[in-house]
Write a protein that holds these residues in place. Structure first.
Motif, PDB file in Angstrom:
ATOM      1  N   UNK A  29       0.851  -1.189   0.000  1.00 21.16           N
ATOM      2  CA  UNK A  29       0.000   0.000   0.000  1.00 21.16           C
ATOM      3  C   UNK A  29       0.886   1.237   0.000  1.00 21.16           C
ATOM      4  N   UNK A  30       0.412   2.292  -0.588  1.00 24.88           N
ATOM      5  CA  UNK A  30       1.167   3.554  -0.623  1.00 24.88           C
ATOM      6  C   UNK A  30       1.014   4.274   0.700  1.00 24.88           C
ATOM      7  N   UNK A  31       2.104   4.828   1.168  1.00 28.63           N
ATOM      8  CA  UNK A  31       2.107   5.611   2.396  1.00 28.63           C
ATOM      9  C   UNK A  31       2.133   7.078   1.993  1.00 28.63           C
ATOM     10  N   UNK A  32       1.171   7.827   2.481  1.00 25.22           N
ATOM     11  CA  UNK A  32       1.150   9.252   2.177  1.00 25.22           C
ATOM     12  C   UNK A  32       1.887   9.994   3.271  1.00 25.22           C
ATOM     13  N   UNK A  33       2.817  10.807   2.845  1.00 20.20           N
ATOM     14  CA  UNK A  33       3.560  11.621   3.801  1.00 20.20           C
ATOM     15  C   UNK A  33       3.258  13.082   3.511  1.00 20.20           C
ATOM     16  N   UNK A  34       3.080  13.823   4.573  1.00 17.20           N
ATOM     17  CA  UNK A  34       2.799  15.254   4.438  1.00 17.20           C
ATOM     18  C   UNK A  34       4.113  15.961   4.101  1.00 17.20           C
ATOM     19  N   UNK A  35       4.128  16.736   3.018  1.00 13.53           N
ATOM     20  CA  UNK A  35       5.358  17.451   2.688  1.00 13.53           C
ATOM     21  C   UNK A  35       5.692  18.458   3.782  1.00 13.53           C
ATOM     22  N   UNK A  36       6.960  18.606   4.036  1.00 16.23           N
ATOM     23  CA  UNK A  36       7.371  19.553   5.071  1.00 16.23           C
ATOM     24  C   UNK A  36       7.566  20.938   4.471  1.00 16.23           C
ATOM     25  N   UNK A  37       7.484  21.926   5.308  1.00 13.61           N
ATOM     26  CA  UNK A  37       7.708  23.310   4.923  1.00 13.61           C
ATOM     27  C   UNK A  37       9.073  23.715   5.469  1.00 13.61           C
TER      28      UNK A  37
END
Length: 92
Positions: free
Chosen positions: A16-24
């Protein structure tokens, strides 16, 4: 392709794909600076010596941080923000 594979997580036989929140990066920088200030206040670096303070690691890192943030070089954060119109140049 390596980036896509790094976002995959294997569970049993299913992938399954893991979604990661892009960092700022600016938020990350602010967080790091606050953590650094807290570490200095908590005594992580001790007290500055009476002489030769500019030869200490803490001072050298501070000088690099200062230059990276508001140095005269085009690569500084201040210059980048000015070039993008987020920060105005002083004196014209």
């Amino acid at each position: 392709m390596q980036q896509a594979v790094s976002r995959l997580q294997v569970k049993g036989s299913a992938v399954t794909a893991v979604t990661t929140k892009p960092t700022d990066p600016l938020t990350d920088a602010l967080t790091a600076i606050r953590a650094g200030a807290q570490a200095v206040s908590a005594g992580r670096y001790g007290k500055a010596p009476a002489e030769g303070v500019r030869n200490t690691r803490a001072y050298k890192l501070w000088a690099q941080l200062f230059d990276a943030m508001q140095g005269e070089a085009e690569g500084s954060l201040l210059r980048a923000l000015q070039a993008s119109g987020f920060v105005k140049k002083r004196g014209g």
